[in-house]
Motif scaffolding. Structure first.
Motif, PDB file in Angstrom:
ATOM      1  N   THR A 320      25.886  -1.872 -28.150  1.00 11.52           N
ATOM      2  CA  THR A 320      26.541  -3.174 -28.193  1.00 11.52           C
ATOM      3  C   THR A 320      25.488  -4.243 -27.940  1.00 11.52           C
ATOM      4  OG1 THR A 320      27.107  -3.378 -25.840  1.00 11.52           O
ATOM      5  CG2 THR A 320      28.581  -2.062 -27.214  1.00 11.52           C
ATOM      6  N   MET A 321      25.792  -5.475 -28.386  1.00  9.60           N
ATOM      7  CA  MET A 321      24.764  -6.515 -28.289  1.00  9.60           C
ATOM      8  C   MET A 321      25.375  -7.898 -28.468  1.00  9.60           C
ATOM      9  SD  MET A 321      23.063  -5.897 -32.061  1.00  9.60           S
ATOM     10  CE  MET A 321      23.491  -4.156 -32.009  1.00  9.60           C
ATOM     11  N   ARG A 322      24.563  -8.895 -28.193  1.00  8.27           N
ATOM     12  CA  ARG A 322      24.917 -10.277 -28.512  1.00  8.27           C
ATOM     13  C   ARG A 322      24.840 -10.499 -30.030  1.00  8.27           C
ATOM     14  NH1 ARG A 322      23.694 -14.323 -24.317  1.00  8.27           N
ATOM     15  NH2 ARG A 322      23.354 -13.245 -22.333  1.00  8.27           N
ATOM     16  N   ARG A 323      25.348 -11.640 -30.467  1.00  9.55           N
ATOM     17  CA  ARG A 323      25.246 -11.969 -31.893  1.00  9.55           C
ATOM     18  C   ARG A 323      23.798 -12.259 -32.299  1.00  9.55           C
ATOM     19  NH1 ARG A 323      30.163 -14.713 -30.703  1.00  9.55           N
ATOM     20  NH2 ARG A 323      31.928 -13.673 -31.728  1.00  9.55           N
ATOM     21  N   GLN A 324      23.034 -12.879 -31.384  1.00 11.06           N
ATOM     22  CA  GLN A 324      21.615 -13.142 -31.640  1.00 11.06           C
ATOM     23  C   GLN A 324      20.801 -12.624 -30.456  1.00 11.06           C
ATOM     24  OE1 GLN A 324      22.196 -17.571 -32.882  1.00 11.06           O
ATOM     25  NE2 GLN A 324      20.347 -16.867 -33.928  1.00 11.06           N
ATOM     26  N   PRO A 325      20.653 -11.314 -30.358  1.00  5.16           N
ATOM     27  CA  PRO A 325      19.980 -10.753 -29.187  1.00  5.16           C
ATOM     28  C   PRO A 325      18.462 -10.801 -29.310  1.00  5.16           C
ATOM     29  CG  PRO A 325      20.656  -8.995 -30.634  1.00  5.16           C
ATOM     30  CD  PRO A 325      21.136 -10.283 -31.271  1.00  5.16           C
ATOM     31  N   VAL A 326      17.823 -10.732 -28.167  1.00  7.05           N
ATOM     32  CA  VAL A 326      16.368 -10.625 -28.084  1.00  7.05           C
ATOM     33  C   VAL A 326      16.050  -9.321 -27.353  1.00  7.05           C
ATOM     34  CG1 VAL A 326      14.241 -11.634 -27.182  1.00  7.05           C
ATOM     35  CG2 VAL A 326      16.062 -13.120 -28.039  1.00  7.05           C
ATOM     36  N   TYR A 327      15.188  -8.514 -27.935  1.00  6.33           N
ATOM     37  CA  TYR A 327      14.819  -7.231 -27.321  1.00  6.33           C
ATOM     38  C   TYR A 327      13.715  -7.465 -26.288  1.00  6.33           C
ATOM     39  CZ  TYR A 327      12.995  -2.486 -26.822  1.00  6.33           C
ATOM     40  OH  TYR A 327      12.569  -1.279 -26.315  1.00  6.33           O
ATOM     41  N   PRO A 328      13.953  -7.139 -25.008  1.00  5.89           N
ATOM     42  CA  PRO A 328      12.923  -7.334 -23.978  1.00  5.89           C
ATOM     43  C   PRO A 328      12.059  -6.087 -23.821  1.00  5.89           C
ATOM     44  CG  PRO A 328      15.000  -6.781 -22.935  1.00  5.89           C
ATOM     45  CD  PRO A 328      15.248  -6.752 -24.428  1.00  5.89           C
ATOM     46  N   ALA A 329      10.776  -6.289 -23.610  1.00  6.23           N
ATOM     47  CA  ALA A 329       9.854  -5.163 -23.461  1.00  6.23           C
ATOM     48  C   ALA A 329       8.784  -5.507 -22.435  1.00  6.23           C
ATOM     49  CB  ALA A 329       9.212  -4.814 -24.799  1.00  6.23           C
ATOM     50  N   THR A 330       8.124  -4.489 -21.971  1.00  3.53           N
ATOM     51  CA  THR A 330       6.939  -4.648 -21.140  1.00  3.53           C
ATOM     52  C   THR A 330       5.986  -3.537 -21.529  1.00  3.53           C
ATOM     53  OG1 THR A 330       6.137  -4.938 -18.859  1.00  3.53           O
ATOM     54  CG2 THR A 330       7.728  -3.174 -19.229  1.00  3.53           C
ATOM     55  N   ILE A 331       4.744  -3.641 -21.096  1.00  2.00           N
ATOM     56  CA  ILE A 331       3.798  -2.544 -21.254  1.00  2.00           C
ATOM     57  C   ILE A 331       3.189  -2.245 -19.900  1.00  2.00           C
ATOM     58  CG2 ILE A 331       3.230  -2.931 -23.677  1.00  2.00           C
ATOM     59  CD1 ILE A 331       0.640  -4.346 -22.667  1.00  2.00           C
ATOM     60  N   VAL A 332       2.785  -1.010 -19.717  1.00  4.18           N
ATOM     61  CA  VAL A 332       2.047  -0.607 -18.531  1.00  4.18           C
ATOM     62  C   VAL A 332       0.749   0.022 -18.991  1.00  4.18           C
ATOM     63  CG1 VAL A 332       4.048  -0.309 -17.037  1.00  4.18           C
ATOM     64  CG2 VAL A 332       3.312   1.597 -18.476  1.00  4.18           C
ATOM     65  N   GLY A 333      -0.218   0.102 -18.090  1.00  3.79           N
ATOM     66  CA  GLY A 333      -1.526   0.635 -18.447  1.00  3.79           C
ATOM     67  C   GLY A 333      -2.528   0.273 -17.370  1.00  3.79           C
ATOM     68  N   ARG A 334      -3.771   0.082 -17.782  1.00  2.00           N
ATOM     69  CA  ARG A 334      -4.820  -0.257 -16.811  1.00  2.00           C
ATOM     70  C   ARG A 334      -4.470  -1.565 -16.110  1.00  2.00           C
ATOM     71  NH1 ARG A 334     -10.962   1.158 -18.308  1.00  2.00           N
ATOM     72  NH2 ARG A 334     -10.671   3.183 -19.298  1.00  2.00           N
ATOM     73  N   PRO A 335      -4.568  -1.587 -14.797  1.00  2.00           N
ATOM     74  CA  PRO A 335      -4.240  -2.824 -14.083  1.00  2.00           C
ATOM     75  C   PRO A 335      -5.298  -3.896 -14.317  1.00  2.00           C
ATOM     76  CG  PRO A 335      -5.157  -1.190 -12.581  1.00  2.00           C
ATOM     77  CD  PRO A 335      -5.004  -0.502 -13.919  1.00  2.00           C
ATOM     78  N   PRO A 336      -4.900  -5.189 -14.115  1.00  2.00           N
ATOM     79  CA  PRO A 336      -3.546  -5.608 -13.724  1.00  2.00           C
ATOM     80  C   PRO A 336      -2.620  -5.709 -14.923  1.00  2.00           C
ATOM     81  CG  PRO A 336      -4.973  -7.522 -13.857  1.00  2.00           C
ATOM     82  CD  PRO A 336      -5.851  -6.320 -14.155  1.00  2.00           C
ATOM     83  N   MET A 337      -1.378  -5.334 -14.703  1.00  2.00           N
ATOM     84  CA  MET A 337      -0.332  -5.436 -15.702  1.00  2.00           C
ATOM     85  C   MET A 337       0.861  -6.161 -15.078  1.00  2.00           C
ATOM     86  SD  MET A 337      -0.832  -4.176 -18.767  1.00  2.00           S
ATOM     87  CE  MET A 337      -1.741  -2.999 -19.750  1.00  2.00           C
ATOM     88  N   GLU A 338       1.890  -6.363 -15.894  1.00  2.12           N
ATOM     89  CA  GLU A 338       3.066  -7.101 -15.431  1.00  2.12           C
ATOM     90  C   GLU A 338       3.720  -6.433 -14.232  1.00  2.12           C
ATOM     91  OE1 GLU A 338       6.993  -9.177 -17.509  1.00  2.12           O
ATOM     92  OE2 GLU A 338       5.886  -7.609 -18.567  1.00  2.12           O
ATOM     93  N   ASP A 339       3.666  -5.105 -14.167  1.00  4.64           N
ATOM     94  CA  ASP A 339       4.326  -4.411 -13.060  1.00  4.64           C
ATOM     95  C   ASP A 339       3.691  -4.724 -11.708  1.00  4.64           C
ATOM     96  OD1 ASP A 339       2.019  -2.996 -13.839  1.00  4.64           O
ATOM     97  OD2 ASP A 339       2.813  -1.100 -13.118  1.00  4.64           O
TER      98      ASP A 339
END
Length: 636
Positions: A320-339
């Motif tokens: 299920t979804m919105r009519r105009q959805p945006v897919y959220p993502a992140t990446i992990v790996g060598r620091p520093p990263m978003e996490d």
């Protein structure tokens, strides 16, 4: 024929409703913290390379409006700086999270009527904890079931070159205890294995695994819902190491942080509450009677690949979804990263709780080089001999802190987030062998270097100012008799004018504060140990307190790269040893690759590296993306 691409949302200002992903994106765009990229980009590696460069520069979040092969835009890097993470959680600064929690737990239990009235405001805060049920929400504006379900239509990322496939990287996985009905939400990566099947990366310590085991005993399937997007506070809450307090779950934490209850509604094909303002919801089940599937490899938050292993399958019955959805993502790996910023938010949030149990704690920090559990630095108000060990052992017993590998304890005036200052204190105040202690305990199952899966060595370093009892019984006895005690000798680091040339050493550097960094090309067993022993006999060892032997891919000019490699590649009980020298001694850290001939039976994973071809492609296209100029010729 593919359906027409959905237009990217314009983020019309919402009315009085709960915060969600798109209202947060609007806020970031207004502040110049989100950039739109309309140039076509590939979900296979290209987005990862762009996002990796940006997060390491403190760059903006990015909305990719034209992802090849998908009808939906993708946003990444929403919490890619300390400031954006604070904004996502509704505070001016992440330090405000500690004050917020301290205000809540400092309830007044006496003082008559005045004391009770003083709690009214806090009780009002508590009322915001549970979610509120709504009949409908944006997350069910469009519903796919049956043959319509196709995960390939979502812009799910293939993040790193050796990954086993595309992975959902920012999922809020919701399950319910089949016996107690208690709800859990966690963030577990999901490898796409077919149009309606993914893996479910539930490790042995995770609540999802416990729910699945209960479902198996009861002979039933476990219903699962996966939210993508929603309130940014809820996205954070799914990563938070919550203590086992009745009634406190991820929805409650998000409600408290946000100051309003999270809206939830019933799923379409599952009897679970799902975030009503999410972008997408994946509904389905895990069958505990079904054989597990091979999942991985995956370029993980450690900066190394997690190698293939068996995990349960998640079967998707509806999207299920919105009519105009945006897919959220992140990446992990060598620091520093978003996490790293999500980890820092958890540090601040749970500092008051740690101080309630261990009140001598002034502050603590998990530096990015330690990828969360590998290194914890804690400052204390020291009162008696052995105080540092008492605190470190106490931390090992606090929830997910049980996975900590190295704990460094410093005096209260040392800034725990000043990485270089902390290690200067270690060199100056921690005598190798005397002020270091190894032990054993649970280790993160993603740790590739431990003596066993989820079990390994730990190291405590006491870098506090020493009391007489801690420097030798003779000193303690003289003090008891009222005699003057000579001060402890001060360590004086020295950099040798000529560094020794040993077998396999590709690069090396001595630092002015007593560390020797080595990049070793290892070709035979016990080579690192032999190197340490040879160095101990060399005059260059006189001014050194720590010998860090890393692998051949390590940049010895980068303190962060050296420590990141070392902390990932050691089991402290096996790989950290004190060696004597004519002028004292040093601690040798063997962070080189372990070989089967040395008794290491598991496969040693590679470090995460992007392919040169993708790097060149992104270099050539950077001016077409419309993103900020890179620092220098390249971001790396």
């Amino acid at each position: 024929m593919a359906p027409p691409r959905l237009p990217s949302p314009r983020f019309l200002r919402p009315g009085p409703r709960s915060p969600d992903l798109q209202s947060f994106m609007q806020l970031l765009e207004e502040r110049g913290e989100l950039v739109r990229v309309s140039f076509p980009v590939d979900r296979d590696l290209e987005i990862t390379e762009i996002a990796d460069r940006l997060v390491k520069q403190g760059g903006p979040a990015v909305l990719f409006e034209n992802v090849k092969g998908s009808d939906f835009p993708l946003v990444i890097g929403l919490m890619g700086t300390r400031e954006r993470t604070a904004l996502a959680l509704g505070v001016q600064d992440l330090d405000d999270l500690a004050a917020k929690v301290r205000h809540l737990i400092d309830l007044k239990g006496s003082g008559g009527l005045g004391g009770l009235l003083g709690n009214v405001g806090k009780l009002r805060d508590v009322l915001h904890l549970p979610p509120r049920r709504v009949r409908s929400g944006p997350a069910q504006e469009v519903i796919w079931t049956g043959d319509e379900v196709d995960l390939g239509r979502l812009p799910i990322l293939n993040c790193w070159p050796l990954d086993g496939g595309p992975f959902v990287t920012l999922p809020l996985v919701i399950t319910r205890d089949p016996e107690t009905g208690e709800r859990n939400m966690g963030m577990y990566r999901m490898q796409v294995m077919g149009r309606n099947v993914t893996g479910m990366h539930w490790q042995r310590h995770k609540t999802g695994t416990k729910h699945l085991e209960k479902a198996r005993r009861l002979g039933q399937r476990l219903e699962v819902a996966v939210a993508l997007g929603g309130d940014p506070a809820l996205i954070y809450a799914a990563t938070a190491p919550l203590p086992p307090i009745p009634g406190l779950d991820e929805f409650a934490l998000a409600g408290y942080l946000r100051g309003q209850r999270s809206p939830v509604m019933k799923g379409v094909t599952v009897d679970l509450d799902v975030p009503a303002n999410a972008e997408f919801i994946l509904e389905g089940y895990v069958d505990p009677q079904e054989d597990w599937a091979v999942e991985g490899p995956f370029g993980d938050h450690t900066g190394f690949y997690t190698l293939p292993d068996l995990y349960p399958r998640f079967h998707v019955t509806a999207i299920t979804m919105r009519r105009q959805p945006v897919y959220p993502a992140t990446i992990v790996g060598r620091p520093p990263m978003e996490d790293a910023y999500l980890i820092e938010a958890s540090e601040r949030l749970f500092l008051p709780a740690a101080q309630m149990i261990l009140p001598e704690i002034v502050d603590y920090h998990m530096p990015p080089a330690g990828v969360a559990h590998n290194l914890v630095v804690v400052s204390i108000k020291k009162s008696y001999p052995g105080h540092a060990y008492k605190v470190a052992n106490g931390l090992f017993g606090l929830g997910q802190m049980m996975f900590a590998k190295v704990i460094v304890v410093v005096d209260e005036d040392v800034r725990v987030n000043d990485f270089a200052a902390v290690w200067r204190e270690v060199a100056a105040r921690a005598v190798p062998g005397r002020d270091t202690l190894t032990t054993r305990g649970p280790i993160d199952v993603l740790d590739h270097s431990s003596r066993g899966w989820g079990y390994g060595g730990k190291l405590i370093i006491d870098a506090t100012t020493k009391l007489p009892e801690e420097v030798g019984s003779a000193a303690s006895s003289r003090e008891a008799q009222g005699q003057e005690v000579a001060p402890e000798p001060v360590f004086t680091p020295r950099v040798a004018p000529d560094l020794p040339d040993f077998e396999g050493v590709l690069a090396q550097r001595q630092t002015p504060d007593g560390f020797w960094y080595v990049a070793l090309h290892k070709t035979h067993p016990v080579q690192a140990q032999a190197l340490a022993e040879s160095f101990a006999a060399h005059p260059a060892a006189a001014g050194i307190r720590h010998l860090l032997i890393a692998d051949e891919q390590t940049d010895v000019q980068s303190e962060q790269d050296v420590w990141w490699t070392i902390l990932n590649n050691i089991d402290p009980e096996r790989d950290v040893h004190s060696l004597s020298t004519p002028g004292g001694g040093f601690l040798a850290w063997d962070g080189a690759r372990k070989l089967p001939e040395e008794g290491f039976v598991r496969e040693w994973p590679p470090k995460i590296e992007m392919t040169p071809e993708v790097q060149r492609r992104v270099d050539a296209r950077w001016h077409l993306y419309g993103l900020p100029e890179q620092e220098g010729e390249k971001s790396r």
